[in-house]
Structure formats: structure tokens, C-alpha cells
Design a protein around this motif. Structure first.
Motif, PDB file in Angstrom:
ATOM      1  N   LEU A 105       0.719  -4.033 -14.836  1.00 54.71           N
ATOM      2  CA  LEU A 105      -0.558  -3.346 -14.932  1.00 54.71           C
ATOM      3  C   LEU A 105      -0.521  -1.894 -14.466  1.00 54.71           C
ATOM      4  CD1 LEU A 105      -2.841  -6.200 -13.516  1.00 54.71           C
ATOM      5  CD2 LEU A 105      -2.336  -5.695 -15.917  1.00 54.71           C
ATOM      6  N   LYS A 106       0.128  -1.632 -13.355  1.00 55.03           N
ATOM      7  CA  LYS A 106      -0.004  -0.334 -12.690  1.00 55.03           C
ATOM      8  C   LYS A 106       0.975   0.694 -13.246  1.00 55.03           C
ATOM      9  CE  LYS A 106      -1.367  -0.238  -8.520  1.00 55.03           C
ATOM     10  NZ  LYS A 106      -1.496  -0.492  -7.080  1.00 55.03           N
ATOM     11  N   HIS A 107       0.586   1.953 -13.255  1.00 58.94           N
ATOM     12  CA  HIS A 107       1.462   3.036 -13.686  1.00 58.94           C
ATOM     13  C   HIS A 107       2.644   3.150 -12.724  1.00 58.94           C
ATOM     14  CE1 HIS A 107       2.898   7.073 -14.673  1.00 58.94           C
ATOM     15  NE2 HIS A 107       2.176   6.996 -15.795  1.00 58.94           N
ATOM     16  N   PRO A 108       3.861   3.356 -13.244  1.00 55.50           N
ATOM     17  CA  PRO A 108       5.027   3.383 -12.376  1.00 55.50           C
ATOM     18  C   PRO A 108       4.980   4.446 -11.292  1.00 55.50           C
ATOM     19  CG  PRO A 108       5.593   4.096 -14.607  1.00 55.50           C
ATOM     20  CD  PRO A 108       4.249   3.490 -14.668  1.00 55.50           C
ATOM     21  N   GLU A 109       4.444   5.610 -11.607  1.00 59.17           N
ATOM     22  CA  GLU A 109       4.412   6.666 -10.593  1.00 59.17           C
ATOM     23  C   GLU A 109       3.448   6.313  -9.469  1.00 59.17           C
ATOM     24  OE1 GLU A 109       4.287  10.728 -12.077  1.00 59.17           O
ATOM     25  OE2 GLU A 109       5.038  10.011 -14.006  1.00 59.17           O
ATOM     26  N   ASP A 110       2.365   5.622  -9.786  1.00 63.01           N
ATOM     27  CA  ASP A 110       1.459   5.160  -8.739  1.00 63.01           C
ATOM     28  C   ASP A 110       2.130   4.075  -7.892  1.00 63.01           C
ATOM     29  OD1 ASP A 110      -0.464   6.886  -9.660  1.00 63.01           O
ATOM     30  OD2 ASP A 110      -1.493   5.368 -10.873  1.00 63.01           O
ATOM     31  N   GLY A 111       2.850   3.172  -8.579  1.00 60.63           N
ATOM     32  CA  GLY A 111       3.560   2.124  -7.853  1.00 60.63           C
ATOM     33  C   GLY A 111       4.616   2.695  -6.929  1.00 60.63           C
ATOM     34  N   ALA A 112       5.328   3.719  -7.383  1.00 64.18           N
ATOM     35  CA  ALA A 112       6.354   4.346  -6.540  1.00 64.18           C
ATOM     36  C   ALA A 112       5.725   5.030  -5.343  1.00 64.18           C
ATOM     37  CB  ALA A 112       7.160   5.344  -7.373  1.00 64.18           C
ATOM     38  N   ARG A 113       4.645   5.772  -5.572  1.00 63.91           N
ATOM     39  CA  ARG A 113       3.985   6.484  -4.468  1.00 63.91           C
ATOM     40  C   ARG A 113       3.461   5.506  -3.420  1.00 63.91           C
ATOM     41  NH1 ARG A 113       0.220   8.266  -7.126  1.00 63.91           N
ATOM     42  NH2 ARG A 113      -1.407   6.873  -6.400  1.00 63.91           N
ATOM     43  N   GLU A 114       2.800   4.456  -3.867  1.00 67.00           N
ATOM     44  CA  GLU A 114       2.253   3.476  -2.933  1.00 67.00           C
ATOM     45  C   GLU A 114       3.354   2.663  -2.260  1.00 67.00           C
ATOM     46  OE1 GLU A 114      -0.366   1.156  -5.310  1.00 67.00           O
ATOM     47  OE2 GLU A 114      -1.720   2.836  -5.754  1.00 67.00           O
ATOM     48  N   GLY A 115       4.459   2.454  -2.986  1.00 67.43           N
ATOM     49  CA  GLY A 115       5.526   1.617  -2.461  1.00 67.43           C
ATOM     50  C   GLY A 115       6.191   2.191  -1.226  1.00 67.43           C
ATOM     51  N   ALA A 116       6.341   3.520  -1.172  1.00 71.22           N
ATOM     52  CA  ALA A 116       6.980   4.141  -0.010  1.00 71.22           C
ATOM     53  C   ALA A 116       6.189   3.859   1.254  1.00 71.22           C
ATOM     54  CB  ALA A 116       7.133   5.643  -0.234  1.00 71.22           C
ATOM     55  N   GLU A 117       4.890   4.068   1.197  1.00 69.58           N
ATOM     56  CA  GLU A 117       4.055   3.818   2.379  1.00 69.58           C
ATOM     57  C   GLU A 117       3.977   2.331   2.695  1.00 69.58           C
ATOM     58  OE1 GLU A 117       1.877   4.074   5.681  1.00 69.58           O
ATOM     59  OE2 GLU A 117       2.961   5.685   4.643  1.00 69.58           O
ATOM     60  N   PHE A 118       3.967   1.485   1.656  1.00 65.73           N
ATOM     61  CA  PHE A 118       3.924   0.034   1.867  1.00 65.73           C
ATOM     62  C   PHE A 118       5.135  -0.420   2.684  1.00 65.73           C
ATOM     63  CE2 PHE A 118       4.898  -4.329   0.624  1.00 65.73           C
ATOM     64  CZ  PHE A 118       3.664  -4.954   0.760  1.00 65.73           C
TER      65      PHE A 118
END
Length: 351
Positions: free
Chosen positions: A305-318
Motif C-alpha cells: 500500500l505505502k509509497h516506498p520513499e515514505d516507508g523508507a523515511r518512517e522505517g529509519a525512525e521505527f
């Protein structure tokens, strides 16, 4: 206990011809801008990595590592998932997997297999030359088409498939031993090594080789309905790499584990960005910390579902939120008492 390193990002899903994803400087600078400290690199993607130069040129290696370091990025591991897949391919999948090999080898299964083994061997050598100690791969598959036993499998089919798989990988594991590299198989549907039982079948056939290890990815176990936390307790001594990838499984009256040939968005089991699925990452990180996991927490973005760049950005902080800074001492050390044999005896009524 050691503190898990990270966050890091697997680059395979992001490499493209579109800037900044099409060259090594651009993609490492982008990863650093999101807060990543490391990247896992697909050894077969020529936009980011030259495997032949990696094993032959110190100047190339110095430049490769220097660019990453200048951008504040460490190289965590190399990956040869696609090449490892081609070490063992059932003929039913020849046409599909031919696309992973050079054009000149397509239609020639033996030449493709030889090329794949050579690629895996070069990835082992390149890993050592780059100062790494583990690499990621798939096992390939010969028995996978016979997963569901209808009609009944021919006697000896599974045993022969695993004997053959082990024979193809044993020389590569010996090479890995010579170079001090752990070969980390990602247990994954579509591979003959897809769960704990199949990994053990393989281990038995390679003599429980010390270099046959695991890349732990809980998302694949959610989709198989396997206990991904118990898996850590069972196999922690073989887990050398870790993909932070989420998934969810929501069966209905119409479909379950097999997914009904639906696309990813419409499957009962589907991959999600970290934090958007059902994996209990607080427990995953806790168990890995308890078992002294030595490696990196590497985000692998795959989401329906999610855009890859959003997933990458959120993933670092996660990942940063979930890494446990392990304690150097027990929490109740403040109440510790000096050793005193007499006091111990008295406490037990033995004085």
C-alpha cells in the motif's frame, strides 16, 4: 549482551535509473538524509556495485567504501539473493528465473547454474575484501513445486532434492569458511529453505556447517503462520542477519495462506511497512538483544500500500525507537552483597 546496530536499509527495492537511486553516491546520500547509518547492497545490481571489480581492484573497493563513508554510511552486508536463487531452479520456473541471468545464458540451465555459483563465490570473496563477515542469499528450490502433496510425491523425491541442494551449496560453504563469511539464508516461500524444518533438513546434509546461517525476517513467518518469536529462541545461534519487514495475515471465508492467486493488495497475507502490520517488533528486538544478536537491523521495504520513499523515511525512525541500548549490569546490583560463605550458610540454615 550487545546493542543491535542500525538503522540500516536494504537497497534492492530502491535502486532505479531515477536520481538519486541510480548511482552509489546518490543513493547513499539519500539514505543518510533519512537517518540511516548503514546500507545492505545487492551485489548483482551494476548501478550500485561492480562485483568483478570488487574482487579484483583495491582502488575500486577503496573508492566504494570512501563514497559511503563520506556520506556517513557503513556497508553492512552484501546480498546475492537473486544469484543464490539460481543455484537451484526447478524446470517449471526456468522461464521466470532466466530473467535474473545474463541474456547469453537464458535457455541453458546448466550454464545459468554455473554462473550463479560463481556469482555467489565472488560475493563471498568481495565480502571479505570489504571487511564484512556475513552475506545474504536465497537457497534456490528444487522441491518447492511439490510442497502440497497431491498427488502423492514420489518416494525419495524430497530427500533427493535436498541432497542435491546440499551438494551444490557445500563447496560454497567451504569457500565461505575459508574467507570467514557467514552465508545467511533468508527463509522464504518459494525457496526449499522456507521454515525451520527445511533449514534443519539442509543442515543435516551439510554436516551442520558452521557457515550455514540465517537471515531472520519475521514477515515471512507471519504469512506462513509460524511462531516468529519462538523461532528466535530455537535458532538464535544461527541468526546472523535481520530484516525489519512487517506483514499482516487476515484470513477470510474466501482465502487464507495461499492467497487465491490475488495481487498483493488483495491477499489475506501481505507485506506492510514497519509498524503497519502485525509483527510485534518490541518482542523481536527484545529477544534478539537477549540472545546477543551481533548484527544490524536492516529495513527491507516491501508494502502493498505505502509509497516506498515514505516507508523508507518512517522505517529509519521505527528502527531507532526499537533498538534496545543493552544494560551493562543487572538492575538490582544496587542491593548486591559481597560474597560471604558464612552468611550464605546461615541463610540456608546450614550454619
Amino acid at each position: 549482551m550487545r546493542t543491535i546496530k542500525g538503522p540500516a536499509l536494504f537497497l534492492a527495492q530502491f535502486a532505479s535509473d531515477v536520481p538519486p537511486f541510480g548511482d552509489w553516491h546518490g543513493i547513499t546520500a539519500w539514505a543518510a538524509s533519512l537517518g540511516y547509518e548503514g546500507v545492505q547492497v545487492p551485489s548483482g545490481d551494476s548501478r550500485l556495485f561492480d562485483l568483478d571489480l570488487a574482487v579484483s581492484s583495491q582502488d575500486w573497493r577503496d573508492e566504494f567504501l570512501g563514497i559511503a563513508a563520506a556520506n556517513g554510511i557503513a556497508v553492512t552486508e552484501l546480498s546475492c539473493h537473486l544469484q543464490g536463487q539460481l543455484v537451484a531452479v526447478h524446470p517449471a520456473y526456468d522461464a521466470a528465473f532466466d530473467t535474473f541471468a545474463p541474456q547469453a545464458l537464458r535457455g541453458n540451465a546448466k550454464a545459468r547454474q554455473d554462473w550463479a555459483a560463481d556469482q555467489v563465490g565472488k560475493t563471498i570473496r568481495a565480502s571479505r575484501l570489504l571487511g564484512l563477515d556475513a552475506m545474504a542469499t536465497f537457497s534456490g528450490a528444487l522441491a518447492w513445486p511439490y510442497l502440497y502433496p497431491w498427488p502423492q510425491r514420489a518416494p525419495g523425491l524430497v530427500e533427493t532434492a535436498f541432497d542435491t541442494l546440499a551438494a551444490r551449496w557445500r563447496p560454497l560453504l567451504e569457500m565461505a569458511e575459508d574467507h570467514g563469511i557467514d552465508v545467511c539464508y533468508e527463509l522464504h516461500p518459494g525457496e526449499d529453505l522456507h521454515d525451520g524444518v527445511t533449514f534443519e533438513m539442509f543442515l543435516d546434509r551439510v554436516g551442520h556447517h558452521a557457515r550455514a546461517n540465517l537471515l531472520y525476517d519475521p514477515s515471512h513467518f507471519v504469512l506462513q503462520q509460524l511462531d516468529y518469536l519462538d523461532h528466535i529462541d530455537i535458532y538464535h545461534d544461527r541468526i546472523r542477519m535481520f530484516h525489519v519487514k512487517d506483514a499482516e495475515f487476515r484470513p477470510t471465508g474466501r482465502q487464507g495462506v495461499y492467497g487465491g492467486f490475488q495481487n498483493w493488495a488483495d491477499r489475506a497475507g501481505r507485506f506492510r511497512s514497519p509498524g503497519d502490520g502485525q509483527v510485534d517488533f518490541a518482542q523481536v528486538f527484545s529477544k534478539l538483544a537477549k540472545h546477543d544478536f551481533p548484527g544490524w537491523a536492516v529495513v527491507e521495504w516491501e508494502c502493498a500500500l505505502k509509497h516506498p520513499e515514505d516507508g523508507a523515511r518512517e522505517g529509519a525512525e521505527f528502527v531507532r525507537r526499537h533498538i534496545i541500548r543493552t544494560t551493562p549490569h543487572a538492575f538490582d546490583d544496587f542491593a548486591a552483597q559481597a560474597p560471604d560463605k558464612a552468611a550464605v550458610a546461615a541463610a540456608l540454615g546450614l550454619a
